[in-house]
Each structure stands twice: as structure tokens, then as C-alpha cells.
Enzyme design. Structure first.
Site, PDB file in Angstrom:
ATOM      1  CG  ASP A  86      -2.176   0.868   0.997  1.00  0.00           C
ATOM      2  OD1 ASP A  86      -3.269   0.278   0.845  1.00  0.00           O
ATOM      3  OD2 ASP A  86      -2.062   2.117   0.958  1.00  0.00           O
ATOM      4  CG  ASP A  93       2.788   5.232  -6.162  1.00  0.00           C
ATOM      5  OD1 ASP A  93       1.797   4.710  -6.727  1.00  0.00           O
ATOM      6  OD2 ASP A  93       3.091   6.434  -6.305  1.00  0.00           O
ATOM      7  CB  VAL A  94       0.125  -0.025  -7.591  1.00  0.00           C
ATOM      8  CG1 VAL A  94       0.069  -0.962  -6.402  1.00  0.00           C
ATOM      9  CG2 VAL A  94      -1.066   0.926  -7.627  1.00  0.00           C
ATOM     10  CG  ASN A 132      -8.084  -4.231  -3.748  1.00  0.00           C
ATOM     11  OD1 ASN A 132      -9.291  -4.301  -4.022  1.00  0.00           O
ATOM     12  ND2 ASN A 132      -7.616  -3.538  -2.709  1.00  0.00           N
ATOM     13  CE1 TYR A 137     -12.751   3.858  -9.203  1.00  0.00           C
ATOM     14  CE2 TYR A 137     -14.985   3.469  -9.974  1.00  0.00           C
ATOM     15  CZ  TYR A 137     -13.938   3.133  -9.152  1.00  0.00           C
ATOM     16  OH  TYR A 137     -14.054   2.068  -8.278  1.00  0.00           O
ATOM     17  CE  LYS A 154     -11.521   0.777 -10.360  1.00  0.00           C
ATOM     18  NZ  LYS A 154     -10.571  -0.117  -9.663  1.00  0.00           N
TER      19      LYS A 154
HETATM   20  N1  LIG Z   1     -15.718   1.018  -2.225  1.00  0.00           N
HETATM   21  C1  LIG Z   1     -16.459   0.786  -3.289  1.00  0.00           C
HETATM   22  O1  LIG Z   1     -17.672   1.052  -3.300  1.00  0.00           O
HETATM   23  C2  LIG Z   1     -15.836   0.161  -4.512  1.00  0.00           C
HETATM   24  C3  LIG Z   1     -16.692  -0.288  -5.522  1.00  0.00           C
HETATM   25  C4  LIG Z   1     -16.159  -0.866  -6.657  1.00  0.00           C
HETATM   26  C5  LIG Z   1     -14.793  -1.023  -6.771  1.00  0.00           C
HETATM   27  N2  LIG Z   1     -13.967  -0.582  -5.796  1.00  0.00           N
HETATM   28  C6  LIG Z   1     -12.524  -0.750  -5.968  1.00  0.00           C
HETATM   29  O2  LIG Z   1     -12.003  -1.482  -4.882  1.00  0.00           O
HETATM   30  C7  LIG Z   1     -10.608  -1.208  -4.772  1.00  0.00           C
HETATM   31  C8  LIG Z   1     -10.257  -0.960  -3.312  1.00  0.00           C
HETATM   32  O3  LIG Z   1     -10.881   0.239  -2.881  1.00  0.00           O
HETATM   33  P1  LIG Z   1     -11.596   0.397  -1.465  1.00  0.00           P
HETATM   34  O4  LIG Z   1     -13.021   0.714  -1.736  1.00  0.00           O
HETATM   35  O5  LIG Z   1     -11.248  -0.709  -0.571  1.00  0.00           O
HETATM   36  O6  LIG Z   1     -10.950   1.808  -0.992  1.00  0.00           O
HETATM   37  P2  LIG Z   1      -9.990   2.216   0.202  1.00  0.00           P
HETATM   38  O7  LIG Z   1      -9.645   3.632  -0.052  1.00  0.00           O
HETATM   39  O8  LIG Z   1     -10.619   1.857   1.515  1.00  0.00           O
HETATM   40  O9  LIG Z   1      -8.705   1.291  -0.016  1.00  0.00           O
HETATM   41  C9  LIG Z   1      -7.845   1.486  -1.121  1.00  0.00           C
HETATM   42  C10 LIG Z   1      -6.405   1.346  -0.676  1.00  0.00           C
HETATM   43  O10 LIG Z   1      -5.566   1.543  -1.833  1.00  0.00           O
HETATM   44  C11 LIG Z   1      -4.460   2.324  -1.428  1.00  0.00           C
HETATM   45  N3  LIG Z   1      -3.857   3.030  -2.569  1.00  0.00           N
HETATM   46  C12 LIG Z   1      -4.294   4.158  -3.190  1.00  0.00           C
HETATM   47  N4  LIG Z   1      -3.420   4.544  -4.136  1.00  0.00           N
HETATM   48  C13 LIG Z   1      -2.406   3.621  -4.104  1.00  0.00           C
HETATM   49  C14 LIG Z   1      -1.199   3.478  -4.837  1.00  0.00           C
HETATM   50  N5  LIG Z   1      -0.829   4.381  -5.771  1.00  0.00           N
HETATM   51  N6  LIG Z   1      -0.403   2.416  -4.562  1.00  0.00           N
HETATM   52  C15 LIG Z   1      -0.747   1.526  -3.597  1.00  0.00           C
HETATM   53  N7  LIG Z   1      -1.865   1.621  -2.869  1.00  0.00           N
HETATM   54  C16 LIG Z   1      -2.685   2.666  -3.118  1.00  0.00           C
HETATM   55  C17 LIG Z   1      -5.012   3.296  -0.391  1.00  0.00           C
HETATM   56  O11 LIG Z   1      -3.977   3.832   0.416  1.00  0.00           O
HETATM   57  C18 LIG Z   1      -6.000   2.389   0.365  1.00  0.00           C
HETATM   58  O12 LIG Z   1      -5.368   1.786   1.472  1.00  0.00           O
HETATM   59  C19 LIG Z   1     -10.335  -0.022  -5.704  1.00  0.00           C
HETATM   60  O13 LIG Z   1      -9.727  -0.502  -6.888  1.00  0.00           O
HETATM   61  C20 LIG Z   1     -11.718   0.524  -5.983  1.00  0.00           C
HETATM   62  O14 LIG Z   1     -11.782   1.191  -7.209  1.00  0.00           O
HETATM   63  C21 LIG Z   1     -14.457   0.009  -4.654  1.00  0.00           C
END
Ligand SMILES: NC(=O)c1ccc[n+]([C@@H]2O[C@H](COP(=O)([O-])OP(=O)(O)OC[C@H]3O[C@@H](n4cnc5c(N)ncnc54)[C@H](O)[C@@H]3O)[C@@H](O)[C@H]2O)c1
Length: 273
Positions: free
Chosen positions: A37, A63-64, A90, A157, A161
Site C-alpha cells: 500500500d 506505489d502501484v 486491488n 474512473y 475500470k
Molecule cells: N468502495 C467501493 O464502493 C468500490 C466499488 C467498486 C470497486 N472498488 C474498488 O475497490 C478497490 C479498493 O478500494 P476500497 O473501496 O477498498 O478503498 P480504500 O480507499 O478503503 O482502499 C484502497 C487502498 O488503496 C491504497 N492506494 C491508493 N493509491 C495507491 C497506490 N498508488 N499504490 C498503492 N496503494 C494505493 C489506499 O492507500 C488504500 O489503502 C479499488 O480498486 C476501488 O476502485 C471500490
């Protein structure tokens, strides 16, 4: 993949939300888990919590969006645990709500950097390692329902996706043609109760602030991330490609596909009123 005990999982975005839930679930299954992360402080906290349960954990601030970071992540994973069996690409961000003409170069580059390049780097770096092992394994790319429909005011976004969905489909076909022991899935959730909206930059107008507030409400009332992790585990075990934990959102996909097939102008099913 049928058995999980002692296998190695790499999860990006593991310090929060869906990634944290995946990592926690994999650890509970007896897997060794590599947490990646960009948020080093939250990452260390999740590492501490999981180690306290007796789990075998490696945390690598990453940082991905940066190729060199993901390459280092893979080296650390293999040096520490000797293999990688499950890869969850993810990490993701929502970006700033606004029409396309208000999305700045920085808005596009930031969202594309994390959501698309992050997945590309993960696949580019880890697939050769996983293929070379010639053992059972699974790649899970986190897309979103936003990868299956196209709504207004979040184009970067949606673009990233949709790209993650099509890359995942190509990967599925390529693994099958290569008769690989690896499998792929794409995770397309609706709203999940996570911290995803916390990183969103301020919206540019009252209209966009209302739009953003709608997203915040839906996320706050969303599915618990632990339920998503359960669905992902089942999909890995049953070798299922599509993971759509929110069946109520499928009507939007149907509307979009019908409009394409009938060559009607796009219509959309709003996620909220
Ligand atoms: N929450 C929703 O409703 C939802 C719905 C559909 C898809 N998603 C997808 O699920 C995935 C996870 O998101 P989440 O909802 O758990 O959000 P979240 O913000 O709780 O967790 C995401 C994590 O990714 C980390 N991150 C951000 N940029 C980064 C980078 N450059 N390198 C490494 N880590 C990084 C953040 O620090 C965080 O810990 C994402 O790809 C998001 O698009 C989320």
C-alpha cells in the site's frame, strides 16, 4: 485453486477496505500474505493486527503507479516467501467527480496511474514469476461495476475500470490458450463500505458536491468488505471469472448492452437519486 494453506498471496491496497479484508481472509485461511500500500502508516497498522493473530505477513510500502515500486514488491515477496500463488491487483482511487471538461491533466494522470498502470505493472511483473512456477495460482483484478457501465461525472474512473475488465478478459483467454494452471477473475462490486471517498479531492461546483455526497451516502451504506472477500475466495476456489457481488446493479449492464445491440443512444441507470 482448491487449497490455500501455506500458499502466498500478494494484495495491493491492503491497508484499507477491500484489500484489507482480502488480506485478513487469506491470512485466516493459513496463507502467507504480502501487503502492499502507498499509505505506509495504515499499512504498518494492518501488518501489526495480522501478525498479532499469528499470521505470516510481509508489508511493503508500494506505489502501484510506479513500475520500480512494483518490481521491488515482487522481489521482496519472492525473497521472503519463495513464491506467489494469488495476486490481487486491488489498489484504486475514485478520482474527482466532474464532467470531462473539468477533469484536469492531473486528474486523468492520477487516476490512470493508480487504477490502470497499477494493474498493468502488477500483471507485467508478477505473471512471469507465477507462470514460471508452473503451479496452481490465481489473479484477481479489482475493477468495479463502473467497468461495466458508463455513468456521467466520473469518466477517468470508468475509463480505467473498463480497461481493467477487458485486460482481465484477455488474460483469461490467454491463460486458457496457453493451458496454464493459472486462472483469472475480475471483481466488479457495486458500493462497498470503505474509505475510498476519503482521498477524493474537493468537487468543483455545488452540482458536483451534491453528486459526490450521493456517492458518499451509497458507500457509507455499502456492503461490508468482508463479504466481498468471501465472494473472492469462493471465486478462486471455484475458478469463476466474473465476481459481481451486487446483483441489483446488473440491470445497468443490461440497459447498456441492449442500447449497443439495438444501436440506440446510451441511457443509464443512475446508482442513486
Ligand atoms: N468502495 C467501493 O464502493 C468500490 C466499488 C467498486 C470497486 N472498488 C474498488 O475497490 C478497490 C479498493 O478500494 P476500497 O473501496 O477498498 O478503498 P480504500 O480507499 O478503503 O482502499 C484502497 C487502498 O488503496 C491504497 N492506494 C491508493 N493509491 C495507491 C497506490 N498508488 N499504490 C498503492 N496503494 C494505493 C489506499 O492507500 C488504500 O489503502 C479499488 O480498486 C476501488 O476502485 C471500490
Amino acid at each position: 485453486m482448491r487449497t490455500f494453506t501455506d500458499k502466498v498471496a500478494v494484495v495491493t491496497g491492503a491497508a484499507s477496505g477491500i484489500g484489507q479484508a482480502l488480506a485478513t481472509r487469506f491470512a485466516a485461511e493459513g496463507m502467507k500474505v504480502v501487503l502492499a500500500d502507498v499509505d505506509a502508516r495504515s499499512l504498518a497498522e494492518v501488518e501489526r493486527q495480522l501478525v498479532a493473530t499469528g499470521a505470516r505477513i510481509l508489508a511493503v510500502p508500494t506505489d502501484v503507479a510506479r513500475a520500480a515500486d512494483v518490481e521491488r514488491l515482487a522481489r521482496r515477496a519472492v525473497d521472503t516467501f519463495g513464491a506467489v500463488h494469488v495476486l490481487c491487483n486491488n489498489a484504486g482511487i475514485a478520482g474527482r467527480p466532474g464532467p470531462i471538461w473539468e477533469q484536469s491533466l492531473d486528474d486523468w494522470e492520477t487516476t490512470v496511474g493508480v487504477n490502470l498502470w497499477g494493474v498493468i505493472h502488477g500483471l507485467r511483473v508478477f505473471l512471469p514469476i507465477m507462470l514460471e512456477q508452473d503451479s496452481e495460482g490465481h489473479v484477481v483484478n479489482t475493477a468495479s461495476m463502473a467497468g461495466l457501465v458508463s455513468l456521467p461525472n466520473l469518466a477517468p474512473y470508468h475509463a480505467t475500470k473498463h480497461a481493467v475488465v477487458t485486460i482481465s478478459e484477455s488474460l483469461h483467454h490467454e491463460l486458457a490458450l496457453a493451458r496454464s494452471k493459472l486462472r483469472a477473475s475480475v471483481l466488479c462490486p457495486g458500493f462497498v463500505r470503505t474509505r475510498i471517498m476519503e482521498a477524493v479531492a474537493p468537487a468543483s461546483s455545488d452540482a458536483m458536491r451534491r453528486w459526490e455526497a450521493g456517492y458518499r451516502r451509497m458507500i457509507a451504506a455499502g456492503m461490508p468488505p468482508e463479504q466481498i472477500a468471501t465472494r473472492v475466495l469462493e471465486a478462486i476456489r471455484e475458478e469463476r471469472f466474473w465476481i459481481l457481488p451486487h446483483p441489483e446493479t446488473k440491470v445497468g449492464v443490461e440497459i447498456r448492452v441492449r442500447s449497443i445491440l439495438e444501436e440506440q443512444n446510451p441511457a443509464f441507470q443512475p446508482f442513486f437519486d
